[in-house]
Design a protein around this motif. Structure first.
Motif, PDB file in Angstrom:
ATOM      1  N   VAL A  24       0.837  -1.206   0.000  1.00 54.77           N
ATOM      2  CA  VAL A  24       0.000   0.000   0.000  1.00 54.77           C
ATOM      3  C   VAL A  24       0.861   1.242   0.000  1.00 54.77           C
ATOM      4  N   PHE A  25       1.903   1.228   0.829  1.00 52.67           N
ATOM      5  CA  PHE A  25       2.782   2.400   0.876  1.00 52.67           C
ATOM      6  C   PHE A  25       3.490   2.621  -0.456  1.00 52.67           C
ATOM      7  N   SER A  26       3.904   1.506  -1.075  1.00 53.46           N
ATOM      8  CA  SER A  26       4.586   1.648  -2.363  1.00 53.46           C
ATOM      9  C   SER A  26       3.642   2.194  -3.425  1.00 53.46           C
ATOM     10  N   ASN A  27       2.408   1.702  -3.447  1.00 55.62           N
ATOM     11  CA  ASN A  27       1.427   2.214  -4.416  1.00 55.62           C
ATOM     12  C   ASN A  27       1.128   3.682  -4.165  1.00 55.62           C
ATOM     13  N   LEU A  28       0.985   4.063  -2.915  1.00 56.60           N
ATOM     14  CA  LEU A  28       0.714   5.464  -2.606  1.00 56.60           C
ATOM     15  C   LEU A  28       1.892   6.350  -2.981  1.00 56.60           C
ATOM     16  N   ARG A  29       3.080   5.812  -2.747  1.00 59.22           N
ATOM     17  CA  ARG A  29       4.261   6.609  -3.091  1.00 59.22           C
ATOM     18  C   ARG A  29       4.369   6.763  -4.597  1.00 59.22           C
ATOM     19  N   GLU A  30       4.069   5.673  -5.327  1.00 56.84           N
ATOM     20  CA  GLU A  30       4.128   5.755  -6.780  1.00 56.84           C
ATOM     21  C   GLU A  30       3.068   6.706  -7.325  1.00 56.84           C
ATOM     22  N   ASN A  31       1.924   6.748  -6.711  1.00 57.59           N
ATOM     23  CA  ASN A  31       0.852   7.621  -7.180  1.00 57.59           C
ATOM     24  C   ASN A  31       1.014   9.058  -6.694  1.00 57.59           C
ATOM     25  N   GLY A  32       2.043   9.342  -5.920  1.00 58.35           N
ATOM     26  CA  GLY A  32       2.328  10.703  -5.509  1.00 58.35           C
ATOM     27  C   GLY A  32       1.620  11.150  -4.251  1.00 58.35           C
ATOM     28  N   TYR A  33       1.119  10.221  -3.513  1.00 54.97           N
ATOM     29  CA  TYR A  33       0.458  10.614  -2.265  1.00 54.97           C
ATOM     30  C   TYR A  33       1.457  10.921  -1.164  1.00 54.97           C
ATOM     31  N   PHE A  34       2.641  10.305  -1.205  1.00 58.73           N
ATOM     32  CA  PHE A  34       3.700  10.588  -0.239  1.00 58.73           C
ATOM     33  C   PHE A  34       4.731  11.470  -0.931  1.00 58.73           C
ATOM     34  N   TYR A  35       4.980  12.745  -0.506  1.00 57.37           N
ATOM     35  CA  TYR A  35       5.907  13.679  -1.153  1.00 57.37           C
ATOM     36  C   TYR A  35       6.592  14.484  -0.076  1.00 57.37           C
ATOM     37  N   ASP A  36       7.736  15.203  -0.590  1.00 60.89           N
ATOM     38  CA  ASP A  36       8.482  16.071   0.305  1.00 60.89           C
ATOM     39  C   ASP A  36       7.803  17.428   0.311  1.00 60.89           C
TER      40      ASP A  36
END
Length: 315
Positions: free
Chosen positions: A270-282
């Motif tokens: 889930v974290f990887s998918n969210l990161r790939e979709n741009g939900y986790f950013y700096d």
């Protein structure tokens, strides 16, 4: 009159002041002719009273219902008027025929005079006479003699010869034996009855005590059984609650283990998918990209446009 109570007062005095009787006429005044006509006629004989109906009552009087329907009979009204007129004329003739005292001559007047056989002296003041009486002193009543009733009946005597009377001791012995025997027998029966009643009461008392003891034992056993039943039900409820809690705990532990195993691989993916979709950013990088770079490009374009415009003006 009554005797006075004072020591120096008169021997007798009146309870009330004496007074004279009111004067009353000796003869009754004759009624006037007008008063005779107005007042009711007082008949002395029932045969001459008009209120007494004689003969057939159906032929003398008219029924009220018929009179109301057909009205008063004119012949009856005329007959009543003629009868009233004849009565008045008869009364006037009788009054005229009655001898009267002639009228007094001038200077004189009529005076009521007594015409009875024995004359009575008429006085303005009634004769009053004082009468006194004195009663004798009360004498002591003599003592009442002793009442002795009169002798009634006749004296009778009898002669008892030798041998006619019985010997009391010899003649009364059988009767005494019977009476004493019956008395003793009745006494024995009563004593036996009392003993039997005492035995019955003792038996009833023993039976009552035994019954009370059995009832107490039955109540104790029932109470013990009730306590056992309550304790059994309480233990059963406690066991059921414990099993229920144990089952709930087991289910919770199994659900926790399953959730842990299921979420062990789920969280990284889930974290990887969210990161790939741009939900986790700096946040700094995101701020530069969204705020700073567009502003910088706008400023650069404005500066370039000014340079182009200046060159165009210079050319």
């Amino acid at each position: 009159m009554m005797p006075a109570r004072g020591a120096h007062a008169a021997p007798y005095s009146y309870c009330s002041q004496p007074r004279a009787l009111p004067a009353r006429a000796k003869y009754r005044a004759a009624p006037e002719p007008d008063e005779r006509e107005k007042g009711p006629v007082r008949y002395a004989n029932l045969m001459y009273d008009r209120r007494v109906v004689r003969g057939n009552t159906y032929a003398l009087r008219v029924l009220p219902a018929v009179r109301e329907l057909f009205g008063p009979d004119p012949l009856e009204i005329q007959r009543q008027r003629e009868a009233r007129r004849r009565a008045l004329s008869r009364k006037r003739a009788k009054e005229q025929m009655q001898p009267r005292t002639p009228e007094p001559v001038e200077g004189r007047e009529h005076v009521h005079v007594q015409t009875e056989l024995y004359l009575e002296e008429i006085r303005d003041r009634i004769v009053e006479v004082d009468v006194e009486c004195q009663t004798d002193a009360f004498l002591d009543r003599p003592p009442t003699p002793l009442f002795i009733p009169a002798k009634t009946g006749r004296d009778v005597d009898t002669q008892i010869e030798e041998g006619e009377l019985f010997d009391f001791d010899i003649e009364v012995k059988p009767m005494l034996e019977v009476l004493i025997g019956k008395t003793i027998e009745q006494s024995l029966l009563e004593v036996m009855e009392e003993e039997e009643l005492a035995n019955l009461r003792a038996h009833q008392r023993a039976y009552g005590e035994l019954r009370n003891a059995e009832l107490a034992e039955v109540q104790r056993l029932e109470e013990q059984e009730r306590r056992y039943s309550e304790e059994k039900e309480r233990r059963k409820r406690q066991r059921m609650e414990m099993l229920k809690k144990q089952k709930e705990t087991t289910e919770k532990i199994a659900a926790r283990a399953f959730a842990q195993r299921y979420l062990a691989d789920l969280i990284p993916s889930v974290f990887s998918n969210l990161r790939e979709n741009g939900y986790f950013y700096d946040p700094i990088e995101r701020d530069i990209e969204t705020e700073f770079l567009p502003w910088l490009m706008t400023k650069v374009e404005g500066a370039l446009e000014k340079k182009v415009l200046g060159r165009t003006v210079l050319d």
